[in-house]
Design an enzyme around this catalytic site. Sequence first.
Site, PDB file in Angstrom:
ATOM      1  N   ARG A  38      -3.385  -8.968  13.003  1.00 55.41           N
ATOM      2  CA  ARG A  38      -3.724  -8.054  11.901  1.00 55.41           C
ATOM      3  C   ARG A  38      -4.442  -8.771  10.768  1.00 55.41           C
ATOM      4  NH1 ARG A  38       1.394  -4.908  10.300  1.00 55.41           N
ATOM      5  NH2 ARG A  38       2.443  -6.759  11.079  1.00 55.41           N
ATOM      6  N   LYS A  95       0.831  -1.218   0.000  1.00 52.76           N
ATOM      7  CA  LYS A  95       0.000   0.000   0.000  1.00 52.76           C
ATOM      8  C   LYS A  95       0.862   1.263   0.000  1.00 52.76           C
ATOM      9  CE  LYS A  95      -2.144  -0.684   3.866  1.00 52.76           C
ATOM     10  NZ  LYS A  95      -1.974  -1.931   4.565  1.00 52.76           N
ATOM     11  N   ARG A 124     -10.498   1.007   8.068  1.00 46.89           N
ATOM     12  CA  ARG A 124     -10.137  -0.363   8.403  1.00 46.89           C
ATOM     13  C   ARG A 124     -11.337  -1.155   8.914  1.00 46.89           C
ATOM     14  NH1 ARG A 124      -4.358   0.311   8.504  1.00 46.89           N
ATOM     15  NH2 ARG A 124      -3.228  -1.322   9.408  1.00 46.89           N
ATOM     16  N   ARG A 151      10.378  -7.742   6.270  1.00 50.99           N
ATOM     17  CA  ARG A 151      10.329  -6.290   6.070  1.00 50.99           C
ATOM     18  C   ARG A 151      11.198  -5.586   7.111  1.00 50.99           C
ATOM     19  NH1 ARG A 151       4.591  -3.329   5.466  1.00 50.99           N
ATOM     20  NH2 ARG A 151       4.142  -4.148   7.515  1.00 50.99           N
ATOM     21  N   ARG A 155       9.826  -3.474  12.205  1.00 50.21           N
ATOM     22  CA  ARG A 155       8.710  -2.754  12.810  1.00 50.21           C
ATOM     23  C   ARG A 155       8.212  -3.559  13.999  1.00 50.21           C
ATOM     24  NH1 ARG A 155       4.249  -0.798   8.456  1.00 50.21           N
ATOM     25  NH2 ARG A 155       2.887  -1.652  10.037  1.00 50.21           N
TER      26      ARG A 155
END
Length: 221
Positions: free
Chosen positions: A167, A14, A89, A123, A156
């Site tokens: 999530r 995104k 969301r 990531r 993160r």
Amino acid sequence: MRKYVIMGVQGSGKGTQSQLLAADLDIVHISVGDIFRWNVHNHTKMGAQVRRTMAAGELVGDDLVESVVRDRLTQHDWNYGFIIDGFPRNPRQAEFFLESYDIDGVIELDLPDSEVRRRVLNRRMCAECGMDYNLIADSPRVAGKCDDCGGELVTREDDTEEALAVRLRDYHKETSPALDIFRRKEYVITVDARPPIDEVQETIRKRLGLPDYQPEEHTGA
Ligand code: AMP
């Protein structure tokens, strides 16, 4: 004036796709997650409020999220439009958004959960400038250092197995019904997020009827 929403699970790209679109169309990229991360990093009162929720991969309360979005959009620095990422969301946030703003399109980046895990667990993010790296496809020139500012690359806090499970669960339970609200208004284009970055960007442009993407303008960020 162009107003877009981009939705997709964590790791679907995104942020990357929004930035490419925003830079080229001169529209503003608004990431609610980035606003929260900035507040956590800078130890603001809001940062203290959301830090634990974010680290656990849970959703921040609707009232706070909606006020952050409202405040950000009232800055009116988006003469040519905006692309908002990470919001809405859930159905309540989607209804709030539709009541306040008209939108031109919703981009849904579609990625299977197995690929999400692979991407998210690989990531890294620059602790200084926030640039995203992926150790599979987009690794830094010097291991552990940001290509742009030399800052340290960190994981993160919410890119862990546990937080990812939360999530993904929330995405399927809360965010998919929000997408259905937009789908009923025929705003949604669904794009396969598995191909390389440039290819996904090209597809988004075509589907939205925008000018073709010129990948050579992309500096590799
Ligand atoms: P993101 O960078 O979009 O993955 O967002 C990081 C974290 O910020 C999420 O896991 C949530 O804790 C919080 N967050 C961002 N956007 C929202 C939203 N629209 N509603 C609730 N929480 C959010």
